[in-house]
Design a protein around this motif. Sequence first.
Motif, mmCIF file in Angstrom:
data_model
loop_
_atom_site.group_PDB
_atom_site.id
_atom_site.type_symbol
_atom_site.label_atom_id
_atom_site.label_comp_id
_atom_site.label_asym_id
_atom_site.label_seq_id
_atom_site.Cartn_x
_atom_site.Cartn_y
_atom_site.Cartn_z
ATOM 1 N N LYS A 191 2.645 -7.598 1.007
ATOM 2 C CA LYS A 191 2.252 -6.211 0.910
ATOM 3 C C LYS A 191 3.472 -5.339 0.987
ATOM 4 C CE LYS A 191 -2.185 -6.843 2.677
ATOM 5 N NZ LYS A 191 -3.203 -6.222 3.473
ATOM 6 N N GLU A 195 6.872 1.891 -5.318
ATOM 7 C CA GLU A 195 7.026 3.249 -5.834
ATOM 8 C C GLU A 195 6.564 4.263 -4.826
ATOM 9 O OE1 GLU A 195 6.808 0.721 -9.285
ATOM 10 O OE2 GLU A 195 5.117 1.243 -8.031
ATOM 11 N N ASN A 196 5.515 3.932 -4.150
ATOM 12 C CA ASN A 196 4.930 4.955 -3.302
ATOM 13 C C ASN A 196 5.728 5.232 -2.074
ATOM 14 O OD1 ASN A 196 3.048 4.815 -5.172
ATOM 15 N ND2 ASN A 196 1.387 4.081 -3.877
ATOM 16 N N ASP A 235 3.904 -2.435 -12.224
ATOM 17 C CA ASP A 235 4.036 -1.962 -10.867
ATOM 18 C C ASP A 235 2.909 -2.524 -10.029
ATOM 19 O OD1 ASP A 235 2.329 -0.696 -12.451
ATOM 20 O OD2 ASP A 235 2.475 1.227 -11.461
ATOM 21 N N ILE A 236 3.287 -3.078 -8.924
ATOM 22 C CA ILE A 236 2.283 -3.642 -8.028
ATOM 23 C C ILE A 236 2.514 -3.026 -6.672
ATOM 24 C CG2 ILE A 236 1.458 -5.715 -6.953
ATOM 25 C CD1 ILE A 236 2.013 -7.224 -9.293
ATOM 26 N N THR A 237 1.486 -2.507 -6.118
ATOM 27 C CA THR A 237 1.604 -1.978 -4.765
ATOM 28 C C THR A 237 0.666 -2.761 -3.872
ATOM 29 O OG1 THR A 237 0.342 -0.241 -5.793
ATOM 30 C CG2 THR A 237 2.406 0.370 -4.807
ATOM 31 N N PHE A 238 1.075 -2.916 -2.666
ATOM 32 C CA PHE A 238 0.321 -3.713 -1.726
ATOM 33 C C PHE A 238 -0.129 -2.833 -0.584
ATOM 34 C CE2 PHE A 238 1.480 -7.627 -3.693
ATOM 35 C CZ PHE A 238 2.648 -7.304 -4.320
ATOM 36 N N GLY A 239 -0.901 -3.430 0.271
ATOM 37 C CA GLY A 239 -1.388 -2.667 1.406
ATOM 38 C C GLY A 239 -0.285 -2.455 2.416
ATOM 39 N N GLN A 240 -0.689 -2.002 3.550
ATOM 40 C CA GLN A 240 0.309 -1.619 4.530
ATOM 41 C C GLN A 240 0.875 -2.835 5.224
ATOM 42 O OE1 GLN A 240 -0.999 1.152 7.298
ATOM 43 N NE2 GLN A 240 -1.483 2.686 5.794
ATOM 44 N N LEU B 147 -6.720 -8.567 2.335
ATOM 45 C CA LEU B 147 -5.492 -7.948 1.888
ATOM 46 C C LEU B 147 -5.811 -7.137 0.651
ATOM 47 C CD1 LEU B 147 -3.465 -11.225 2.039
ATOM 48 C CD2 LEU B 147 -3.640 -9.542 3.812
ATOM 49 N N ILE B 148 -4.905 -6.301 0.290
ATOM 50 C CA ILE B 148 -5.194 -5.461 -0.871
ATOM 51 C C ILE B 148 -3.961 -5.382 -1.758
ATOM 52 C CG2 ILE B 148 -4.648 -3.357 0.425
ATOM 53 C CD1 ILE B 148 -6.819 -2.076 -1.405
ATOM 54 N N VAL B 149 -4.216 -5.453 -3.050
ATOM 55 C CA VAL B 149 -3.125 -5.352 -4.015
ATOM 56 C C VAL B 149 -3.563 -4.369 -5.084
ATOM 57 C CG1 VAL B 149 -1.787 -6.561 -5.734
ATOM 58 C CG2 VAL B 149 -2.352 -7.697 -3.626
ATOM 59 N N LEU B 150 -2.710 -3.417 -5.374
ATOM 60 C CA LEU B 150 -3.016 -2.442 -6.410
ATOM 61 C C LEU B 150 -2.006 -2.599 -7.520
ATOM 62 C CD1 LEU B 150 -2.916 -0.320 -3.476
ATOM 63 C CD2 LEU B 150 -4.787 0.274 -4.928
ATOM 64 N N SER B 151 -2.476 -2.562 -8.735
ATOM 65 C CA SER B 151 -1.535 -2.726 -9.830
ATOM 66 C C SER B 151 -1.820 -1.699 -10.893
ATOM 67 C CB SER B 151 -1.637 -4.139 -10.383
ATOM 68 O OG SER B 151 -2.048 -4.108 -11.716
ATOM 69 N N GLY B 152 -0.738 -1.204 -11.457
ATOM 70 C CA GLY B 152 -0.885 -0.237 -12.523
ATOM 71 C C GLY B 152 -1.083 1.176 -12.049
ATOM 72 N N PHE B 153 -0.911 1.406 -10.766
ATOM 73 C CA PHE B 153 -1.167 2.747 -10.251
ATOM 74 C C PHE B 153 0.067 3.602 -10.226
ATOM 75 C CE2 PHE B 153 -5.437 3.233 -8.826
ATOM 76 C CZ PHE B 153 -5.922 1.951 -8.775
ATOM 77 N N GLY B 154 1.193 3.001 -10.603
ATOM 78 C CA GLY B 154 2.402 3.793 -10.465
ATOM 79 C C GLY B 154 2.634 4.728 -11.611
ATOM 80 N N LYS B 161 -1.773 8.389 -7.099
ATOM 81 C CA LYS B 161 -1.081 8.169 -5.827
ATOM 82 C C LYS B 161 -2.049 8.316 -4.674
ATOM 83 C CE LYS B 161 3.097 9.978 -7.522
ATOM 84 N NZ LYS B 161 3.580 11.321 -7.733
ATOM 85 N N THR B 164 -4.112 5.235 -4.364
ATOM 86 C CA THR B 164 -3.449 4.097 -3.716
ATOM 87 C C THR B 164 -3.386 4.296 -2.216
ATOM 88 O OG1 THR B 164 -1.404 5.195 -4.281
ATOM 89 C CG2 THR B 164 -1.940 3.245 -5.531
ATOM 90 N N ILE B 165 -2.997 5.486 -1.822
ATOM 91 C CA ILE B 165 -2.853 5.700 -0.386
ATOM 92 C C ILE B 165 -4.193 5.542 0.309
ATOM 93 C CG2 ILE B 165 -2.317 7.457 1.312
ATOM 94 C CD1 ILE B 165 -0.129 8.388 -0.426
ATOM 95 N N GLN B 168 -5.054 1.872 0.495
ATOM 96 C CA GLN B 168 -4.188 1.142 1.404
ATOM 97 C C GLN B 168 -4.565 1.381 2.848
ATOM 98 O OE1 GLN B 168 -0.518 2.632 0.211
ATOM 99 N NE2 GLN B 168 0.069 0.810 -0.899
ATOM 100 N N ILE B 187 -8.812 -11.230 -0.530
ATOM 101 C CA ILE B 187 -7.934 -10.255 -1.156
ATOM 102 C C ILE B 187 -8.745 -9.386 -2.085
ATOM 103 C CG2 ILE B 187 -7.334 -11.948 -2.914
ATOM 104 C CD1 ILE B 187 -4.672 -10.548 -3.140
#
Lengths: 371, 340
Positions: A191, A195-196, A235-240, B147-154, B161, B164-165, B168, B187
Motif C-alpha cells: 500500500k 501521486e496522492n 498509476d496505482i494507489t494503495f490504501g494507507q 486491503l485496497i488498491v486503486l488504479s487509474g485514479f491519478g 482525488k 481515492t482519499i 483509502q 483485497i
Amino acid sequence: MGKKRAVGADEPTTTSPLDLKTLIREHSLFFDQLVELIPARFFLPNSSDDKPWFPGLSKSQKKKVKAQTRENILKSRRDRLYPTRPTSTLDLLKKSLDEERDSSSDEEDDEDEAIEEEEEEEEEDEKEAAKAQSVALSTDERPVTYEELRERLRRRIVELSAGRNTRPESRLKQERKKEMKNKKKVKVQTKRNQENNKEKEDASAGNTGKRKRDDGNDENFSKNKKKNNVREPTDITFGQVRIDGKENKKRKKKLSKEKELERAKRLEEVKKDPEKGKKVSWKAAVSKAAGEKVHDDPKLLKQSIKREKKRLEKNKQKWRERKETVAKAKAEKQSKRSENIKERIHQKKMRKIEKREKKLMRPGFEGRKEA
Amino acid sequence: MARWRDRRRQRAVVKTQVAKNKKQPGVDQVTGGKIPKSFVFARGKLPGPLKQLELDLRKLMLPYTALKLKEKKRNNLKDFLNVAGPMGVTHFLMISNPKSIPYLRVARTPQGPTLTFQIKEYALAADIAKSQPKYRCTPELFKNSPLIVLSGFGGGGQHLKLTTIMFQNIFPAIDINSVKLSSCQRIVLLNYNAEERLIDFRHYSIRLQPVGVSKRIRRIVQTHQVPDLRNLQDVSEFLTKAGYGSESEGDDEAATVSLPTDVDRVNKASNKSAVRLQEIGPRLTLRLVKVEEGLCSGNVIFDEFDTSSVYSVEKETDREAAEDSEKETSEDEPADSAED
C-alpha cells in the motif's frame, strides 16, 4: 681468481661461470641498492675530525669551526644539486675506497685489487642502471616534499579501506532494514500512495507516515515495475500504510475559537467567489475525507463557542457556590465553637456562684446578703 | 413527553452486533490511529437484489461494521448520526433506489463530504459464487479488514482525488513493521476507466501458493493426509511423477513474490510463492455523479451533469442536447416577452 673460486666452491658445481657471474652481479646490485638506501653519514666510517666539538674551544676557534660547518652545509647542498658530483652513498663509498686503495695499495692483494677494480667496474657499469632502479625504490636522502608524502599517505589509505571488510553486524542490519521495507512489497498490494502524496501534503493529512512512505518506498518499486512491464497500469494507489509507527503528526497551530470563527466567516465569503471558492471547498472536502477536522462552518463554531462559554459560566458558578458553602460552614462552625466556649465559661461562673450560694441557700437561713 | 418519544425511537433504531467477549477497539493498537468504522444501510425501500447487495457490502466491510444493523422505516439520517457519534462510526454507505435507479452514497460522518455513485451494474456475491467452479469463502476471511488498491485514479480532477482519499480512509491503515502477512486475506480493487468514467469495484480473496512445489507434496503438507500409493511401485514415483502441474503455472511469473516471513505451514520465508486471487463478494460498476460538501447536504461541488437534478440520467450527447434546448428556451422567452 682464488677468492672467486672459493666463493664459487659454496655454490653448486653445475653452474657455469656465466651463471655465476650473473648471480654475483645480481647480488652486488642488490647490495648496492641497499647501500643507496642508507644515508652516507651513517654508512661510511666517519672520521672523527669531521665532528665539531664546540664546548672546549675558544671564541675565535668556535667562530672558525662554525664557519667551517656552515661552509660544509652549503657545500653539501650544492653537491646535492650538482648532477655530476658524486653525492649518493655509493659514490662516496667508491671515493673512500679509492682513497683507501691509494693510501694502502701495497698492503692489499692483487686479487683484492682486481676484485675491487672489478667491483668498481661493475659499479660503474651498473651505477646508472642501479640508479635508475634505485630511484624507484629508494628515497633521496632528505625526506621528500610534503606533496609526495601526502600522495603516498592517500594511496595507502585508499588501499587499506578498499581491503577492509564491512562489519557483519552492520550488514545484517542493512539486510534486515531492507527486509522490513520489502515486507509489504511481498503481496500484490503494497500500500503506497505515489501521486496522492503531494496532494495529501497540501491537504495536510494527518499521517506523516504517508510522507515517509513516499521517501521510503521509492526503492521498493520493483514489484510495481514488474507490474508495469507486464500490463502497463499507469498509476496505482494503495490504501494507507504506516511505516514508522507513531510518528508525531505535523502540528498545526491551534487557533482560538474566536479566531477560527472569523476565519470561517472569511472562508464563507471566499466560497461565494467562484474560482477561489471552489479551490477552498475542494481542499476542505479532501481534508475532511482524510479524517482531519476542518472548522469550516461558522454556525457550528458559534455553537461551540457558546457551549464553551456556558461551560465556563457553569464552572464559575460552581466555584462560587463552593466557596460560599465552605465559608458558610466555616462561619457556622466558628460560631458554634464560640457559642460553646461562651457557654462553658458561663457555666463555670454559674457553678462557682452556685457553690458559693449553696452554703447560704439552706432552708431556713435568714442571713442572706442580697444586693 | 417529546424526550421520551425520541428515546424510544432511538432505541428502536439500531441493533448492532457486539461481540460477546470484547468490544471493538476504537484506536488501532499498532498504528495508534483511529480505526474507521462504517454503517451500511438503505434509504427508502429496496428491491430484493439490492437488499442482497446491501448485505454483501456489509460483509465486505467487516469486521469494522455493524453486521446486523436493523433499520426501521421511520429512521432518519439524524438518528443514525446520533448513534454514530458515541460508537465511533466514521463512514456511512447508503444504498437508495429513487426512480428505480440504484445509487450508492459514501459519506464521512460528522460533517464530511458525500460522494454519490450511480450503480450502473452490479453482481451479487451469490451469483459470483455460482459462476465459479471452486468458490472458497470462509468466515475467517472476514476477520481482518481488506486491503485496497486503486488504479487509474491519478488522471486528474479533484473528484478522483477525493474518491481515492475517501476509499483509502474507509479501511484501517496497516503498519508495515508489525503486520502479519497471514492477516491480509482480502483485497478490494477499484479501477477507473477514463473513457467511460466508470469505476469498477471488485473484491477478491488472496491465497498464497508456493511455487515450484508439486501439487501432491503441497497437499500432504497442508492437509497432513496420507496419500494413496496403491498404484505406484515406489515412493519416488509419487514424488517425481510428471503429472499435471498447476494448470495456471504459466502466467505466474508476474505474480510470484518471495516472502519475508512465514505465512503458514506451506509458505515459508524467502521462498517464492504465487499470489492467487479469487473473486468473492459483489461486483459493482459505479459512476461518480455528485459530490456534496456536507452529509447529504451542503454545496454541490461536483456534478457529473450540468443540471443538478440527480435523477436526470444523461449521457454526454444528451447533456449537450439539454444545453442546446436550454439555449433555445432562453432565446424563446425573451422573444415571447417581446411579443407580449
